[in-house]
Design a protein around this motif. Structure first.
Motif, PDB file in Angstrom:
ATOM      1  N   HIS A 162       0.836  -1.214   0.000  1.00 13.19           N
ATOM      2  CA  HIS A 162       0.000   0.000   0.000  1.00 13.19           C
ATOM      3  C   HIS A 162       0.863   1.253   0.000  1.00 13.19           C
ATOM      4  O   HIS A 162       0.576   2.221  -0.716  1.00 13.19           O
ATOM      5  N   MET A 163       1.928   1.253   0.819  1.00 10.54           N
ATOM      6  CA  MET A 163       2.767   2.446   0.911  1.00 10.54           C
ATOM      7  C   MET A 163       3.535   2.680  -0.382  1.00 10.54           C
ATOM      8  O   MET A 163       3.662   3.820  -0.845  1.00 10.54           O
ATOM      9  N   GLU A 164       4.028   1.603  -0.986  1.00 13.24           N
ATOM     10  CA  GLU A 164       4.747   1.757  -2.251  1.00 13.24           C
ATOM     11  C   GLU A 164       3.827   2.294  -3.344  1.00 13.24           C
ATOM     12  O   GLU A 164       4.230   3.144  -4.156  1.00 13.24           O
ATOM     13  N   LYS A 165       2.580   1.834  -3.359  1.00 17.74           N
ATOM     14  CA  LYS A 165       1.628   2.339  -4.358  1.00 17.74           C
ATOM     15  C   LYS A 165       1.321   3.803  -4.100  1.00 17.74           C
ATOM     16  O   LYS A 165       1.219   4.616  -5.040  1.00 17.74           O
ATOM     17  N   LEU A 166       1.166   4.179  -2.831  1.00 14.87           N
ATOM     18  CA  LEU A 166       0.913   5.583  -2.511  1.00 14.87           C
ATOM     19  C   LEU A 166       2.053   6.465  -3.015  1.00 14.87           C
ATOM     20  O   LEU A 166       1.817   7.539  -3.595  1.00 14.87           O
ATOM     21  N   ILE A 167       3.281   6.019  -2.816  1.00 15.03           N
ATOM     22  CA  ILE A 167       4.439   6.804  -3.268  1.00 15.03           C
ATOM     23  C   ILE A 167       4.404   6.989  -4.781  1.00 15.03           C
ATOM     24  O   ILE A 167       4.563   8.109  -5.290  1.00 15.03           O
ATOM     25  N   HIS A 168       4.169   5.909  -5.516  1.00 10.82           N
ATOM     26  CA  HIS A 168       4.126   6.007  -6.975  1.00 10.82           C
ATOM     27  C   HIS A 168       2.954   6.881  -7.438  1.00 10.82           C
ATOM     28  O   HIS A 168       3.100   7.692  -8.366  1.00 10.82           O
ATOM     29  N   ASP A 169       1.796   6.730  -6.791  1.00 12.50           N
ATOM     30  CA  ASP A 169       0.614   7.489  -7.193  1.00 12.50           C
ATOM     31  C   ASP A 169       0.782   8.981  -6.923  1.00 12.50           C
ATOM     32  O   ASP A 169       0.468   9.815  -7.780  1.00 12.50           O
ATOM     33  N   VAL A 170       1.272   9.334  -5.747  1.00 14.39           N
ATOM     34  CA  VAL A 170       1.372  10.754  -5.419  1.00 14.39           C
ATOM     35  C   VAL A 170       2.425  11.435  -6.287  1.00 14.39           C
ATOM     36  O   VAL A 170       2.257  12.582  -6.704  1.00 14.39           O
ATOM     37  N   ARG A 171       3.489  10.725  -6.608  1.00 14.62           N
ATOM     38  CA  ARG A 171       4.488  11.303  -7.507  1.00 14.62           C
ATOM     39  C   ARG A 171       3.895  11.528  -8.899  1.00 14.62           C
ATOM     40  O   ARG A 171       4.160  12.547  -9.540  1.00 14.62           O
ATOM     41  N   ALA A 172       3.097  10.571  -9.363  1.00 15.11           N
ATOM     42  CA  ALA A 172       2.472  10.727 -10.680  1.00 15.11           C
ATOM     43  C   ALA A 172       1.465  11.869 -10.671  1.00 15.11           C
ATOM     44  O   ALA A 172       1.449  12.709 -11.587  1.00 15.11           O
ATOM     45  N   ASP A 173       0.631  11.933  -9.642  1.00 11.26           N
ATOM     46  CA  ASP A 173      -0.433  12.932  -9.611  1.00 11.26           C
ATOM     47  C   ASP A 173       0.083  14.340  -9.350  1.00 11.26           C
ATOM     48  O   ASP A 173      -0.587  15.324  -9.693  1.00 11.26           O
ATOM     49  N   LEU A 174       1.264  14.445  -8.757  1.00  7.66           N
ATOM     50  CA  LEU A 174       1.877  15.764  -8.553  1.00  7.66           C
ATOM     51  C   LEU A 174       2.916  16.068  -9.632  1.00  7.66           C
ATOM     52  O   LEU A 174       3.610  17.089  -9.552  1.00  7.66           O
ATOM     53  N   HIS A 175       3.010  15.194 -10.624  1.00  7.80           N
ATOM     54  CA  HIS A 175       3.932  15.390 -11.748  1.00  7.80           C
ATOM     55  C   HIS A 175       5.354  15.627 -11.248  1.00  7.80           C
ATOM     56  O   HIS A 175       6.073  16.489 -11.748  1.00  7.80           O
ATOM     57  N   SER A 176       5.730  14.833 -10.249  1.00  5.03           N
ATOM     58  CA  SER A 176       7.051  14.940  -9.640  1.00  5.03           C
ATOM     59  C   SER A 176       7.591  13.536  -9.426  1.00  5.03           C
ATOM     60  O   SER A 176       7.511  12.987  -8.326  1.00  5.03           O
ATOM     61  N   PRO A 177       8.137  12.913 -10.486  1.00  7.99           N
ATOM     62  CA  PRO A 177       8.510  11.494 -10.424  1.00  7.99           C
ATOM     63  C   PRO A 177       9.603  11.158  -9.419  1.00  7.99           C
ATOM     64  O   PRO A 177       9.738   9.989  -9.036  1.00  7.99           O
ATOM     65  N   SER A 178      10.359  12.153  -8.976  1.00 12.82           N
ATOM     66  CA  SER A 178      11.403  11.880  -7.987  1.00 12.82           C
ATOM     67  C   SER A 178      11.156  12.638  -6.679  1.00 12.82           C
ATOM     68  O   SER A 178      12.091  12.884  -5.918  1.00 12.82           O
ATOM     69  N   LEU A 179       9.895  12.966  -6.409  1.00 11.30           N
ATOM     70  CA  LEU A 179       9.554  13.712  -5.195  1.00 11.30           C
ATOM     71  C   LEU A 179      10.133  13.022  -3.958  1.00 11.30           C
ATOM     72  O   LEU A 179       9.869  11.845  -3.716  1.00 11.30           O
ATOM     73  N   PRO A 180      10.932  13.727  -3.156  1.00 12.03           N
ATOM     74  CA  PRO A 180      11.458  13.123  -1.941  1.00 12.03           C
ATOM     75  C   PRO A 180      10.344  12.767  -0.955  1.00 12.03           C
ATOM     76  O   PRO A 180       9.409  13.549  -0.737  1.00 12.03           O
ATOM     77  N   ILE A 181      10.446  11.581  -0.390  1.00 16.70           N
ATOM     78  CA  ILE A 181       9.513  11.111   0.633  1.00 16.70           C
ATOM     79  C   ILE A 181      10.329  10.794   1.879  1.00 16.70           C
ATOM     80  O   ILE A 181      11.272   9.993   1.817  1.00 16.70           O
ATOM     81  N   ILE A 182       9.983  11.433   2.990  1.00 12.83           N
ATOM     82  CA  ILE A 182      10.623  11.107   4.263  1.00 12.83           C
ATOM     83  C   ILE A 182       9.545  10.524   5.157  1.00 12.83           C
ATOM     84  O   ILE A 182       8.639  11.237   5.599  1.00 12.83           O
ATOM     85  N   GLN A 183       9.602   9.228   5.388  1.00 15.14           N
ATOM     86  CA  GLN A 183       8.596   8.571   6.213  1.00 15.14           C
ATOM     87  C   GLN A 183       9.177   8.267   7.590  1.00 15.14           C
ATOM     88  O   GLN A 183      10.390   8.146   7.758  1.00 15.14           O
ATOM     89  N   VAL A 184       8.287   8.152   8.546  1.00  7.38           N
ATOM     90  CA  VAL A 184       8.671   7.873   9.924  1.00  7.38           C
ATOM     91  C   VAL A 184       8.299   6.430  10.250  1.00  7.38           C
ATOM     92  O   VAL A 184       7.153   6.023  10.039  1.00  7.38           O
ATOM     93  N   ALA A 185       9.257   5.671  10.764  1.00  6.53           N
ATOM     94  CA  ALA A 185       8.957   4.337  11.282  1.00  6.53           C
ATOM     95  C   ALA A 185       8.275   4.500  12.633  1.00  6.53           C
ATOM     96  O   ALA A 185       8.785   5.184  13.522  1.00  6.53           O
ATOM     97  N   ILE A 186       7.095   3.902  12.777  1.00  6.06           N
ATOM     98  CA  ILE A 186       6.249   4.136  13.940  1.00  6.06           C
ATOM     99  C   ILE A 186       6.909   3.679  15.245  1.00  6.06           C
ATOM    100  O   ILE A 186       7.769   2.807  15.251  1.00  6.06           O
ATOM    101  N   ALA A 187       6.474   4.314  16.319  1.00  8.06           N
ATOM    102  CA  ALA A 187       6.997   4.004  17.654  1.00  8.06           C
ATOM    103  C   ALA A 187       5.932   3.419  18.568  1.00  8.06           C
ATOM    104  O   ALA A 187       6.203   3.122  19.734  1.00  8.06           O
ATOM    105  N   SER A 188       4.700   3.275  18.048  1.00  6.79           N
ATOM    106  CA  SER A 188       3.605   2.798  18.898  1.00  6.79           C
ATOM    107  C   SER A 188       2.578   2.087  18.038  1.00  6.79           C
ATOM    108  O   SER A 188       2.665   2.072  16.815  1.00  6.79           O
ATOM    109  N   GLY A 189       1.588   1.518  18.711  1.00 11.74           N
ATOM    110  CA  GLY A 189       0.548   0.755  18.031  1.00 11.74           C
ATOM    111  C   GLY A 189       0.341  -0.565  18.754  1.00 11.74           C
ATOM    112  O   GLY A 189       0.867  -0.794  19.847  1.00 11.74           O
ATOM    113  N   ASP A 190      -0.425  -1.451  18.149  1.00 10.69           N
ATOM    114  CA  ASP A 190      -0.650  -2.781  18.709  1.00 10.69           C
ATOM    115  C   ASP A 190       0.664  -3.553  18.646  1.00 10.69           C
ATOM    116  O   ASP A 190       1.204  -3.792  17.565  1.00 10.69           O
TER     117      ASP A 190
END
Length: 259
Positions: A162-190
């Motif tokens: 899902h995350m990889e698809k989001l990255i590809h989709d948002v880059r395509a829809d913003l016409h920025s094929p190399s848009l930098p993505i800085i994601q955070v590895a979560i620190a909490s949850g189940d």
């Protein structure tokens, strides 16, 4: 007291635009107590500055101040997030910073799929941020989300795709094929599936995608949200990642020797 009135010059100055997206820890719950009131404490690294603007819910630029997501994640009480400490840490290198808050608490990655409201609103806001002829440019997407995907094995195992698809989709829809993505590895949850989601986040191998780790940052008593101090630290981690991997490098002036 500083004067944060928007000026005509500010409106026309090219902005270095950063999208802030994901769920509650990006929207910010620092300083929000169990009675759902924000304590109003703004640490020095999060203080407003005339060079930091935010795109409000009506798609207009305002002076940025905490809580950045108050009119975006409007059904929850917002407090301090990582956005302002990030902006203050990068502004001397990038000039006018334009923040585009998009995060909404309690949202799973599937709710950010192309065609879903959250995704489409993020793209709409990002496109609005660069309109107006002021030369603004989207420099990076800062993404902190995944706690909502730790509640089932299926969600955790499908997170990476899902995350990889989001990255590809948002880059395509913003016409920025190399848009930098800085994601955070979560620190909490189940705890049952938290490590599975963290592995997915840290295992994404796509150019111009980097990951900073929130594990070890202090959590509030709810064991879910970062404290104000931890949010400040996270903002600095995000800034360090941006400046190291994506910002134009500064070179010392070349000395000219006289003959």
């Amino acid at each position: 007291m500083e004067n944060f009135n928007a000026t005509q010059k500010d409106a026309q100055t090219p902005k270095q635009i950063f999208i802030l997206s994901g769920q509650s820890n990006m929207a910010g719950r620092g300083g929000v107590n169990k009675h759902k009131h924000w304590d109003g404490v703004v640490p020095p690294p999060c203080r407003p500055d005339p060079s930091i603007l935010r795109l409000n819910a009506h798609l207009h630029w305002d002076p940025a101040r905490e809580p950045l997501h108050s009119d975006i994640d409007a059904k929850k009480t917002c407090g301090v997030g990582p956005g302002m400490s990030f902006a203050n840490a990068v502004r001397e290198r990038v000039g006018i910073v334009g923040l585009v808050p998009c995060a909404v608490g309690g949202t799973a990655i599937k709710e950010w799929a192309r065609g879903a409201h959250l995704y489409e609103n993020m793209v709409k806001r990002a496109n609005a941020a660069v309109k107006g002829g002021d030369g603004g440019e989207i420099k990076a997407l800062l993404w902190y989300q995944g706690e909502s995907d730790t509640s089932s094995q299926h969600d955790a195992e499908s997170y990476k795709a899902h995350m990889e698809k989001l990255i590809h989709d948002v880059r395509a829809d913003l016409h920025s094929p190399s848009l930098p993505i800085i994601q955070v590895a979560i620190a909490s949850g189940d705890v049952k599936y938290m490590e599975k989601v963290r592995e997915a986040q840290q295992g994404i191998d796509i150019p111009n995608v980097v990951c900073v780790d929130a594990k070890g940052l202090e959590l509030k008593e709810d064991h879910l949200h970062l404290t104000t101090e931890a949010q400040v630290e996270l903002g600095h981690l995000l800034a360090d990642a941006y400046l190291k991997h994506f910002a134009p490098q500064q070179h010392p002036p070349t000395s000219v020797s006289s003959s």
